[in-house]
Design an enzyme around this catalytic site. Structure first.
Site, short mmCIF file in Angstrom:
data_model
loop_
_atom_site.label_atom_id
_atom_site.label_comp_id
_atom_site.label_asym_id
_atom_site.label_seq_id
_atom_site.Cartn_x
_atom_site.Cartn_y
_atom_site.Cartn_z
N TYR A 57 -2.22 -1.33 10.23
CA TYR A 57 -2.37 -1.66 8.81
C TYR A 57 -1.14 -1.22 8.02
O TYR A 57 -0.58 -1.98 7.24
CB TYR A 57 -3.62 -1.00 8.25
CG TYR A 57 -3.79 -1.13 6.75
CD1 TYR A 57 -4.31 -2.28 6.18
CD2 TYR A 57 -3.44 -0.08 5.90
CE1 TYR A 57 -4.47 -2.40 4.81
CE2 TYR A 57 -3.60 -0.17 4.53
CZ TYR A 57 -4.11 -1.34 3.98
OH TYR A 57 -4.26 -1.45 2.62
N SER A 70 0.84 -1.21 0.00
CA SER A 70 0.00 0.00 0.00
C SER A 70 0.87 1.24 0.00
O SER A 70 2.03 1.22 0.45
CB SER A 70 -0.89 0.00 1.24
OG SER A 70 -1.51 1.27 1.44
#
Length: 305
Positions: A210, A197
């Site tokens: 995350y 990400s």
């Protein structure tokens, strides 16, 4: 009135921004109560069909495993792989209706599809996934570690042990479990693609755990590529920016969802089918000289990674 170069270019910039905003989909406020979310409940629906016609079978005869393949980026990748000639095993948690739709899309291309439901944070399940794929298809050419969850926290002190284990179990441990179980069945020319990400590179104050898992996947990608180069197995990754997937309404409140992606240079979130071509490229022979690398479909954010 004298001509002002500065005013001229400011006008062009404003015009460019207005054009980009006009092309962006209007996302109404919405939220979902359960991770990783269901695509069937989203408005508008994410775009997953390939934006351009596929080439002539770049993945012809290949077998691919895609975790989180029922919806979002995973669905777009699964359909794109099938369009390029691959048979696909879709691994998902329990979003059966989404998975069935993805399977139907794959079957329309004439390729085979296998649906496997379960929790990828469990090592025993990941081992069963590999066993089922080998039994059904006899080989594994492409492994896409894409499954993920994320839980917003306003402060680091809100991150519980249970949340930490859930996030790392789904996002990171599963990549280890599946890769290790798949490797004995992967031959020269096979590849692993991990979904990391943009948050791995710039961080996120409200998605700390995350972001940490996505940073771990970058290091996992680089380390695995070094370990497997001699075997002829390539390992790469894709680091999407804000993409309109079920994980978004399942993660944030309705107001945040309505503003999702508008802070990118392109002033909008990306669609899954704008990310899927990265995976097709990395899975194909077009990327035969690439390993240990990360592609960045993120709407224009410069991350220098």
């Amino acid at each position: 009135m004298p001509f002002s170069t500065g005013s001229y270019f400011r006008s062009l910039l404003i015009l460019k921004i207005n054009i980009m905003e006009s092309k962006a989909k209007k996302i109404p406020p919405q939220t979902q109560k359960k991770q990783p979310g269901k695509e069937k409940l989203m408005t508008p629906k994410p775009e997953f069909e390939p934006k351009t016609k596929p080439k002539e079978g770049r993945l012809e005869g290949k077998t691919a495993i895609i975790t989180g393949g029922d919806s979002g980026i995973g669905r777009a990748v699964a359909v794109a792989f099938a369009e390029e000639g691959a048979d696909v095993a879709i691994v998902y948690l329990d979003e059966h209706e989404d998975a069935q739709k993805t399977a139907a899309e794959i079957q329309e291309t004439g390729r085979k599809v296998l649906l496997i439901a379960g929790d990828v944070s469990k090592e025993s399940f990941c081992q069963k996934v590999i066993q089922k794929v080998i039994k059904e298809f006899g080989k594994i050419d492409i492994l896409v570690n894409n499954a993920a969850v994320q839980f917003e926290a306003n402060s680091p002190t809100e991150i519980t042990k249970e949340q930490l284990l859930k996030t790392f179990g789904t996002n990171v441990f599963s990549a280890f479990y599946l890769s290790i179980a798949a490797l004995p069945h992967m031959k020269k020319g096979a590849c692993i693609i991990n979904t990391t990400s943009v948050t791995a590179y710039r961080g996120s104050d409200h998605l700390i755990d995350y972001s940490a898992t996505k940073g771990a996947l970058v290091s996992f990608t680089r380390s695995m590529s070094a370990a497997l180069t001699d075997k002829g197995i390539r390992v790469n990754a894709v680091a999407p920016g804000p993409i309109w997937t079920p994980l978004i309404p399942a993660s944030f409140d309705a107001k945040a969802v309505a503003e999702f992606g508008k802070d990118t240079p392109m002033k909008r979130p990306g669609e899954p089918n704008e990310v899927a071509p990265c995976y097709v490229f990395l899975a194909s022979e077009d990327a035969s000289y690439m390993t240990g690398q990360v592609l960045h479909p993120n709407g224009g954010e410069i991350i220098n990674g």
